[in-house]
Design a protein around this motif. Structure first.
Motif, short mmCIF file in Angstrom:
data_model
loop_
_atom_site.label_atom_id
_atom_site.label_comp_id
_atom_site.label_asym_id
_atom_site.label_seq_id
_atom_site.Cartn_x
_atom_site.Cartn_y
_atom_site.Cartn_z
N CYS A 100 0.84 -1.21 0.00
CA CYS A 100 0.00 0.00 0.00
C CYS A 100 0.87 1.25 0.00
O CYS A 100 2.01 1.24 0.45
CB CYS A 100 -0.95 -0.01 1.19
SG CYS A 100 -0.19 0.36 2.79
N VAL A 101 0.30 2.31 -0.51
CA VAL A 101 0.98 3.60 -0.55
C VAL A 101 0.96 4.24 0.83
O VAL A 101 1.94 4.85 1.26
CB VAL A 101 0.32 4.53 -1.60
CG1 VAL A 101 0.90 5.92 -1.55
CG2 VAL A 101 0.44 3.93 -2.98
N ALA A 102 -0.18 4.10 1.51
CA ALA A 102 -0.33 4.70 2.84
C ALA A 102 -1.38 3.92 3.63
O ALA A 102 -2.26 3.28 3.04
CB ALA A 102 -0.73 6.16 2.73
N PHE A 103 -1.28 4.04 4.95
CA PHE A 103 -2.22 3.43 5.87
C PHE A 103 -2.66 4.56 6.79
O PHE A 103 -1.88 5.03 7.60
CB PHE A 103 -1.52 2.32 6.66
CG PHE A 103 -2.39 1.60 7.64
CD1 PHE A 103 -3.14 0.49 7.24
CD2 PHE A 103 -2.46 2.00 8.96
CE1 PHE A 103 -3.92 -0.20 8.15
CE2 PHE A 103 -3.24 1.32 9.88
CZ PHE A 103 -3.98 0.22 9.47
N LEU A 104 -3.91 5.01 6.63
CA LEU A 104 -4.40 6.18 7.35
C LEU A 104 -5.51 5.81 8.32
O LEU A 104 -6.41 5.05 7.99
CB LEU A 104 -4.92 7.22 6.35
CG LEU A 104 -3.94 7.65 5.26
CD1 LEU A 104 -4.62 8.57 4.27
CD2 LEU A 104 -2.73 8.34 5.88
N GLN A 105 -5.44 6.40 9.51
CA GLN A 105 -6.46 6.13 10.52
C GLN A 105 -7.51 7.23 10.51
O GLN A 105 -7.18 8.42 10.49
CB GLN A 105 -5.81 6.02 11.90
CG GLN A 105 -6.79 5.57 12.96
CD GLN A 105 -6.13 5.24 14.27
OE1 GLN A 105 -4.91 5.26 14.39
NE2 GLN A 105 -6.93 4.94 15.27
N LYS A 106 -8.78 6.82 10.49
CA LYS A 106 -9.91 7.76 10.53
C LYS A 106 -10.06 8.30 11.95
O LYS A 106 -9.84 7.56 12.90
CB LYS A 106 -11.20 7.06 10.11
CG LYS A 106 -11.20 6.55 8.68
CD LYS A 106 -12.50 5.81 8.42
CE LYS A 106 -12.55 5.19 7.05
NZ LYS A 106 -13.77 4.42 6.84
N PRO A 107 -10.46 9.55 12.11
CA PRO A 107 -10.66 10.53 11.05
C PRO A 107 -9.32 10.98 10.47
O PRO A 107 -8.36 11.18 11.21
CB PRO A 107 -11.38 11.68 11.74
CG PRO A 107 -10.99 11.56 13.18
CD PRO A 107 -10.75 10.10 13.43
N ILE A 108 -9.28 11.12 9.18
CA ILE A 108 -8.03 11.40 8.47
C ILE A 108 -7.89 12.91 8.26
O ILE A 108 -8.77 13.53 7.65
CB ILE A 108 -8.01 10.70 7.10
CG1 ILE A 108 -8.23 9.20 7.28
CG2 ILE A 108 -6.70 10.98 6.38
CD1 ILE A 108 -8.54 8.47 5.99
#
Length: 128
Positions: A100-108
Motif C-alpha cells: 500500500c501507498v499509505a495506511f491512514l487512521q480515521k478521522p483522516i
C-alpha cells in the motif's frame, strides 16, 4: 490542480464517508468513482479510470485487504491507500506487505489524505 482525467476510486461501505471524500477530492480537482463494497469495485475494475484507490479496511463480506489481494491476483495494478477506524499493528503490517501507498487512521486529516493521494498517483501535492 490535477488534470481532469485523474480519477480516484473510493471504496467504503459508509455512505457519509464516501460523500465526504468525494466532496473533498472534487474540491482538489479530482474525478471520483464511488463504491459501497469491494465486490462493486471488482465488477467495475476492468473499466475503471482510477489512478489510485482509497479503500476502507472493514467493508463487508470482502475486506479491503481481500480486495487488494484479489486485484493483484487478477493482474490489476492500482496504488492503494488504506483507511481504517481502528489501529491494529497486524493490519498495518498486512497492508504494508501488500504494497500500500499509505495506511491512514480515521478521522483522516485532510493534508495527510491529499498527500497520500498525490503520492499514489505520483504527482505533486495539489493545491486548492
Amino acid at each position: 490542480m490535477p488534470k481532469k482525467e485523474q480519477t480516484i476510486a473510493v471504496v467504503d461501505d459508509d455512505p457519509s464517508v464516501r460523500k465526504a471524500l468525494a466532496r473533498l477530492l472534487s474540491v482538489f480537482g479530482y474525478r471520483v468513482e464511488l463504491f459501497a463494497s469491494a465486490e462493486a469495485f471488482l465488477d467495475a475494475a476492468p473499466g475503471s479510470k482510477a489512478m489510485c484507490l482509497l479503500v476502507d479496511i472493514r467493508l463487508g463480506a470482502m475486506s479491503g485487504l481481500d480486495l487488494a489481494r484479489k486485484l493483484d491476483a487478477e493482474g490489476f495494478e492500482f496504488p492503494i491507500v488504506f483507511m481504517t477506524g481502528s489501529e491494529k499493528n497486524v493490519v498495518r503490517l498486512q497492508c504494508l506487505e501488500l504494497g500500500c501507498v499509505a495506511f491512514l487512521q480515521k478521522p483522516i486529516p485532510e493534508a495527510h489524505l491529499m498527500d497520500a493521494v498525490a503520492k499514489a498517483i505520483g504527482a505533486d501535492l495539489p493545491l486548492a
